[in-house]
Design an enzyme around this catalytic site. Structure first.
Site, PDB file in Angstrom:
ATOM      1  N   GLU A 127      -1.140 -11.018 -11.651  1.00  0.00           N
ATOM      2  CA  GLU A 127      -2.181 -11.112 -10.286  1.00  0.00           C
ATOM      3  C   GLU A 127      -3.217 -11.376 -10.825  1.00  0.00           C
ATOM      4  O   GLU A 127      -4.409 -11.848 -10.072  1.00  0.00           O
ATOM      5  CB  GLU A 127      -2.288  -9.791  -9.453  1.00  0.00           C
ATOM      6  CG  GLU A 127      -0.647  -9.647  -8.721  1.00  0.00           C
ATOM      7  CD  GLU A 127      -0.965  -8.411  -7.609  1.00  0.00           C
ATOM      8  OE1 GLU A 127      -2.077  -7.864  -7.811  1.00  0.00           O
ATOM      9  OE2 GLU A 127       0.123  -8.125  -7.164  1.00  0.00           O
ATOM     10  N   ARG A 150      -0.111   8.062 -10.466  1.00  0.00           N
ATOM     11  CA  ARG A 150      -1.196   7.226 -10.674  1.00  0.00           C
ATOM     12  C   ARG A 150      -2.366   7.417  -9.670  1.00  0.00           C
ATOM     13  O   ARG A 150      -3.566   7.609 -10.009  1.00  0.00           O
ATOM     14  CB  ARG A 150      -0.882   5.595 -10.404  1.00  0.00           C
ATOM     15  CG  ARG A 150      -2.061   4.685 -10.279  1.00  0.00           C
ATOM     16  CD  ARG A 150      -1.480   3.018 -10.557  1.00  0.00           C
ATOM     17  NE  ARG A 150      -0.645   2.887  -9.220  1.00  0.00           N
ATOM     18  CZ  ARG A 150      -0.191   1.597  -9.067  1.00  0.00           C
ATOM     19  NH1 ARG A 150      -0.293   0.626  -9.735  1.00  0.00           N
ATOM     20  NH2 ARG A 150       0.754   1.537  -7.911  1.00  0.00           N
ATOM     21  N   GLU A 199     -16.223 -12.417  -5.694  1.00  0.00           N
ATOM     22  CA  GLU A 199     -17.276 -13.746  -5.912  1.00  0.00           C
ATOM     23  C   GLU A 199     -18.256 -13.615  -4.865  1.00  0.00           C
ATOM     24  O   GLU A 199     -19.185 -14.430  -4.973  1.00  0.00           O
ATOM     25  CB  GLU A 199     -16.538 -14.954  -6.008  1.00  0.00           C
ATOM     26  CG  GLU A 199     -15.511 -15.055  -7.240  1.00  0.00           C
ATOM     27  CD  GLU A 199     -14.105 -14.287  -6.904  1.00  0.00           C
ATOM     28  OE1 GLU A 199     -13.155 -14.250  -8.030  1.00  0.00           O
ATOM     29  OE2 GLU A 199     -13.993 -13.684  -5.913  1.00  0.00           O
ATOM     30  N   GLU A 243     -12.980  -5.034  -0.143  1.00  0.00           N
ATOM     31  CA  GLU A 243     -11.494  -5.292  -0.001  1.00  0.00           C
ATOM     32  C   GLU A 243     -11.507  -6.624   0.753  1.00  0.00           C
ATOM     33  O   GLU A 243     -11.970  -6.841   1.725  1.00  0.00           O
ATOM     34  CB  GLU A 243     -10.789  -4.401   1.122  1.00  0.00           C
ATOM     35  CG  GLU A 243      -9.382  -4.615   1.470  1.00  0.00           C
ATOM     36  CD  GLU A 243      -8.361  -4.672   0.233  1.00  0.00           C
ATOM     37  OE1 GLU A 243      -7.729  -5.954   0.348  1.00  0.00           O
ATOM     38  OE2 GLU A 243      -8.502  -4.011  -0.876  1.00  0.00           O
ATOM     39  N   HIS A 284       0.895  -1.197   0.136  1.00  0.00           N
ATOM     40  CA  HIS A 284      -0.037  -0.022   0.264  1.00  0.00           C
ATOM     41  C   HIS A 284       0.928   1.031   0.073  1.00  0.00           C
ATOM     42  O   HIS A 284       0.475   2.196  -0.586  1.00  0.00           O
ATOM     43  CB  HIS A 284      -0.844  -0.021   1.272  1.00  0.00           C
ATOM     44  CG  HIS A 284      -1.919  -0.940   1.154  1.00  0.00           C
ATOM     45  ND1 HIS A 284      -3.024  -1.050   0.297  1.00  0.00           N
ATOM     46  CD2 HIS A 284      -1.957  -2.437   1.864  1.00  0.00           C
ATOM     47  CE1 HIS A 284      -3.563  -2.155   0.311  1.00  0.00           C
ATOM     48  NE2 HIS A 284      -3.165  -2.993   1.483  1.00  0.00           N
ATOM     49  N   GLY A 301     -11.412  -3.994  -4.709  1.00  0.00           N
ATOM     50  CA  GLY A 301      -9.979  -4.018  -4.249  1.00  0.00           C
ATOM     51  C   GLY A 301      -9.690  -2.590  -3.605  1.00  0.00           C
ATOM     52  O   GLY A 301      -8.621  -2.079  -4.174  1.00  0.00           O
ATOM     53  N   GLU A 347      -8.447  -0.196  -9.192  1.00  0.00           N
ATOM     54  CA  GLU A 347      -7.034  -0.196  -9.624  1.00  0.00           C
ATOM     55  C   GLU A 347      -6.554  -1.547  -9.712  1.00  0.00           C
ATOM     56  O   GLU A 347      -5.997  -1.854  -8.736  1.00  0.00           O
ATOM     57  CB  GLU A 347      -6.446   0.779  -8.510  1.00  0.00           C
ATOM     58  CG  GLU A 347      -5.216   1.304  -8.985  1.00  0.00           C
ATOM     59  CD  GLU A 347      -4.112   0.419  -9.425  1.00  0.00           C
ATOM     60  OE1 GLU A 347      -4.060   0.198 -10.696  1.00  0.00           O
ATOM     61  OE2 GLU A 347      -3.375  -0.048  -8.538  1.00  0.00           O
TER      62      GLU A 347
END
Length: 351
Positions: free
Chosen positions: A204, A105, A181, A152, A96, A129, A195
């Site tokens: 990933e 970004r 999911e 998250e 992070h 996320g 992001e």
């Protein structure tokens, strides 16, 4: 050295599984394939271990291995990024800090929210996320959405709730700790922001979770940020970097250190170098977009069948200079006009 290793091999070796292929650069390094089971006899350093494969011993990079003593289903060689390892890494501050320190970004997300604040008013947003919740907080403080669902999966969600409260946004932002999911929302969303872009765009493979969330929760005519993504490549010689890391070992202080060059090549040129700025003279061709994704129409099956269109990289190579790598960066615009007010472009999200 060999005698010392043989003396240490009496201890019971540990079994490890290879996460990816590796080709040794010298006679003292083992080559192996993803899924191979290696016996690690000693760990001389944190980066290189002394291991055995098919009764042949040599050095192997520790980062390519994971402990193989777990149950079989936990070490599937086809899926080295297991959930526990993946989400565990995002439960710490290291990643992070790296992401939040990327000002270009982070400011790009802030700017697109600020530029489209009028269109976000009274809209429902999902930040998939969300990590520390920086994008969710931008939405809550720079626009007036009716609600923001900050999703998250990692344990960072507990701290994100504290950050939301600390910044006075708990009336708008709801933090949900769940995978894409598994999430359950009381309503569909107008905007899906994430992001998700990894190294070389798809590392990933979080894009799969974004597509699942899109199909289930984005209302018809809703907006995705980013709305498209492209990966650009250009072959480069990285002359100065190569000289710094390789030529140094030719004759430092008048001594012949060339036996260390294969190790230097393995250490400095087999892993990605991030945030590296190359000189125009280092480029061996014009850049080429090798992956282009439309986030509204993209399907998971499309990614599984994707092939890189990189032939033009070779066709436009103008000289016989040595190619020592591929420089990559990403374009991720957020252009769209599906809501009442047209959406602006992202500022450049390039790496």
């Amino acid at each position: 050295m060999q005698t010392e290793k043989e003396g240490e091999d009496d201890d019971s070796p540990e079994e490890y599984v290879a996460l990816s292929d590796f080709t040794g650069s010298g006679s003292d390094q083992l080559s192996f394939s993803r899924g191979d089971r290696l016996l690690v006899h000693t760990k001389p350093s944190s980066e290189w271990w002394w291991a055995e494969l098919h009764e042949v011993k040599g050095y192997v990079p520790a980062s390519y291995l994971r402990n193989g003593t777990a149950e079989e289903e936990d070490i599937c060689p086809e899926d080295p990024w297991q959930d526990e390892e993946y989400f565990g890494s995002y439960g710490t501050l290291r990643l992070h800090l790296e992401m939040l320190s990327d000002k270009s970004r982070t400011e790009a997300y802030r700017q697109v929210i600020l530029s489209n604040s009028a269109s976000l008013k009274n809209k429902v947003v999902m930040d998939l996320g969300c990590g520390t919740g920086i994008i969710s907080l931008f939405c809550a403080q720079l626009a007036q959405p009716s609600s923001v669902y900050a999703v998250e999966a990692s344990s960072m969600a507990d701290y994100t709730r504290q950050l939301v409260k600390q910044n006075g946004s708990e009336e708008v932002v709801s933090v949900l700790q769940a995978r894409a999911e598994e999430i359950e929302l009381p309503e569909q969303v107008d905007v899906l922001v994430s992001e998700w872009m990894g190294n070389c765009l798809l590392f990933e493979f979080m894009v799969e979770s974004v597509l699942l969330a899109r199909d289930r929760w984005l209302r018809e005519g809703g907006v995705m940020w980013p709305s498209s993504a492209a990966l650009s490549l250009v072959p480069c010689q990285a002359h100065n970097y190569y000289e710094e890391k390789m030529a140094f070992w030719e004759r430092p202080y008048g001594l012949d250190f060339t036996p260390l060059q294969p190790l230097a090549q393995q250490e400095f040129f087999t892993k990605p170098k991030f945030s590296h700025v190359i000189e125009p003279a280092d480029c061996l061709s014009t850049p080429c977009d090798v992956i282009c994704l439309d986030m509204y129409t993209l399907q998971i099956k499309d990614l599984e069948a994707y092939t890189l269109e990189a032939d033009s990289l070779h066709a436009r190579q103008p000289s016989k200079r040595v190619c020592r790598g591929l420089h990559q960066w990403k374009h991720c615009p957020a252009q769209e006009s599906r809501m009442e007010t047209p959406y602006d472009h992202y500022p450049a999200l390039e790496h």
